[in-house]
Design a protein around this motif. Structure first.
Motif, short mmCIF file in Angstrom:
data_model
loop_
_atom_site.label_atom_id
_atom_site.label_comp_id
_atom_site.label_asym_id
_atom_site.label_seq_id
_atom_site.Cartn_x
_atom_site.Cartn_y
_atom_site.Cartn_z
N LEU A 34 -7.23 2.51 -4.40
CA LEU A 34 -8.14 3.15 -3.83
C LEU A 34 -9.43 2.38 -3.36
N TYR A 35 -9.73 1.80 -4.54
CA TYR A 35 -11.20 0.96 -4.47
C TYR A 35 -10.93 -0.03 -3.31
N SER A 52 -10.63 1.39 0.10
CA SER A 52 -12.18 1.63 0.74
C SER A 52 -12.84 0.47 1.39
N GLU A 76 -11.83 -0.43 4.61
CA GLU A 76 -12.28 0.46 5.51
C GLU A 76 -13.62 0.13 5.73
N ARG A 105 -7.26 3.15 7.12
CA ARG A 105 -6.42 3.35 5.88
C ARG A 105 -4.87 3.52 6.36
N GLU A 106 -4.83 4.73 7.19
CA GLU A 106 -3.59 5.01 7.65
C GLU A 106 -2.92 3.84 8.44
N ASP A 107 -3.37 3.00 9.13
CA ASP A 107 -2.80 1.90 10.07
C ASP A 107 -2.50 0.95 8.88
N ASP A 136 0.53 2.29 7.29
CA ASP A 136 1.85 2.25 8.33
C ASP A 136 2.36 0.55 8.30
N LYS A 143 4.95 8.79 0.82
CA LYS A 143 3.73 9.50 2.09
C LYS A 143 4.67 10.63 2.64
N ASP A 144 5.80 10.40 3.23
CA ASP A 144 6.59 11.23 3.93
C ASP A 144 6.71 12.57 3.21
N MET A 153 3.40 14.58 2.88
CA MET A 153 2.72 14.88 4.02
C MET A 153 2.35 16.27 3.95
N ARG A 175 -0.87 17.04 2.20
CA ARG A 175 -1.98 16.61 3.13
C ARG A 175 -2.39 17.60 3.98
N GLU A 176 -1.43 18.23 4.96
CA GLU A 176 -1.43 19.04 5.94
C GLU A 176 -2.15 20.21 5.52
N VAL A 233 -2.36 12.69 9.81
CA VAL A 233 -3.37 13.49 9.28
C VAL A 233 -4.26 12.64 8.40
N TRP A 292 -7.58 12.66 6.29
CA TRP A 292 -8.78 13.16 5.51
C TRP A 292 -10.08 12.72 5.82
N SER A 337 -16.37 4.70 -1.86
CA SER A 337 -15.74 5.85 -1.11
C SER A 337 -14.18 6.42 -1.35
#
Lengths: 317, 96
Positions: A83-84, A87, A90, A96-98, A101, A292-293, A296, A299-300, B5, B7, B27
């Protein structure tokens, strides 16, 4: 005119780097610097999250409650490290999503060490001691990397990493001092994890294409071979102390250089695993994709709930 | 909805102990402020690093332009008389 400006900006940028002035997120930076950092930081992040997998394999079979709790804490730290780093990536304008993926599609890599299976409880010891040990050698110099969000993330990571290495070494030391079966299990784990750990430092300097530019930009502070040598010099006495044998018949302390001479690395294996042919490559990526799948819906749901709450706020006022 | 999705991004500030100010820790992504604080607790205070957490949506942080750094901070550069060392205190004078 445009090119002249960029040339000036690039020169000013290089001057800052040469003077050890740190680069922050919205500072000017050459496109290539930004791209290479996004690649390196995201692959580092992927390594942390994928790195949870070989160890989570043994959580339900830890030999005692303390071992289970400490292993869980280590795995939790790896998630935090990922996560660090996401971040930090980013802050360079990456999504992050790309990035995730790209990991799932195979476009992005992660440290090839995690493509090996964790076959016995002793592997938890070998991984903590050698894999985290090698990571520490790599990460401490990165605390001084030129892009400061990456450096700051590394400072946090290094503080947390030292318990990881001690936890692993303690497991190995206990097994090596235990029954003949336990000692054999520890030796077997060392036999299987030693060379992959050595390979964590990447190709030899002569074969490493990224190194020169990376060092000019002070992203990288030491070469692969320098770090690899440092790791070996530290780990060999540790193995000897607990009575385990490093699986390298060429290993010998060189009085002249003050370093250990070591045997040839199997670069075919290294490149094969990097290219996707390691024992667990498919399994690791599949596990990440499934996480992830299958998650999901959470998340939604969380997003839907947050939006509903927001709407209610507006209505009341 | 698909697989995109995302966040919102939050910046996290932690006060490590009473008497100190909140400092930027990094962050994270969370759907709302409640989860942002919970996640900040899990990501940034695993070793008792905090007694207080602030989370701010990244889009609400306004920053000075790094390209304007020179001119923006220039006014202070020529006002050395803001520093006590600018002033001459005769030797032997106490408590000044």
């Amino acid at each position: 005119m445009e090119n002249q400006n960029i040339e000036l900006l690039d020169k000013h940028f290089q001057d800052k780097v040469d003077q050890e002035i740190k680069i922050e997120p919205r500072d000017y930076m050459p496109d290539a610097y930004r791209k290479t950092l996004i690649r390196q930081i995201s692959q580092h992040a992927h390594s942390e999250t994928v790195g949870q997998l070989p160890e989570s394999n043994w959580v339900t079979r830890a030999p005692s409650l303390v071992r289970k709790a400490t292993l869980l804490a280590k795995i939790q730290d790896e998630a935090g490290h990922g996560l660090y780093l996401y971040s930090a990536a980013e802050t360079l304008g990456a999504s992050r999503e790309d990035l995730i993926d790209d990991l799932h599609s195979g476009k992005a890599k992660y440290s090839s060490i995690f493509n090996y299976p964790s076959l016995t409880w002793a592997d938890m010891g070998a991984i903590g001691w050698l894999v985290d040990g090698a990571a520490i050698i790599n990460q401490v110099p990165l605390c001084r990397t030129s892009y400061d969000p990456y450096a700051r993330a590394m400072v946090r990571v290094c503080k947390e990493e030292s318990f990881h290495q001690r936890q692993g070494f303690e497991i190995m030391a206990n097994l090596a001092a235990g029954s003949p079966e336990q000692k054999e299990m520890a030796q077997d784990a060392l036999n299987r994890w030693w060379w992959p750990a050595i390979m964590m430092f990447g190709p030899s300097d002569a074969e490493s294409t990224h190194t020169a530019q990376s060092m000019k930009w002070k992203i990288k502070r030491h070469t692969n071979d320098e770090l690899r040598q440092k790791f070996i010099d530290q780990a060999v006495p540790q193995a000897e102390f607990i009575g385990l044998k490093v699986p390298d018949e060429h290993l010998k302390f060189n009085e002249e250089t003050g370093h250990y001479d070591y045997g040839p690395i199997d670069w075919e294996e290294f490149w094969s695993v990097v290219k996707g042919n390691g024992p667990c490559n498919e399994e690791r990526v599949a596990a990440r994709k499934a996480a992830k799948d299958n998650g999901m819906w959470v998340r939604e749901a969380a997003m839907a709930y947050a939006e509903k709450k927001e709407k209610r706020k507006v209505k009341v006022s | 909805m698909g697989n995109k999705v995302e966040w919102p991004l939050w910046e996290v500030f932690i006060r490590s102990k009473q008497g100190l100010n909140h400092r930027h820790a990094g962050s994270l992504r969370a759907p709302d402020e409640v989860m942002a604080i919970k996640n900040a607790r899990d990501v940034y205070t695993r070793r008792s690093e905090g007694v207080s957490i602030w989370v701010v949506k990244a889009e609400d942080v306004f920053a000075s332009d790094p390209y304007e750094e020179g001119p923006l901070f220039e006014p202070a550069n020529t006002k050395i008389y803001r520093h006590p060392t600018f002033y001459h205190v005769p030797e032997g004078v106490k408590n000044l």
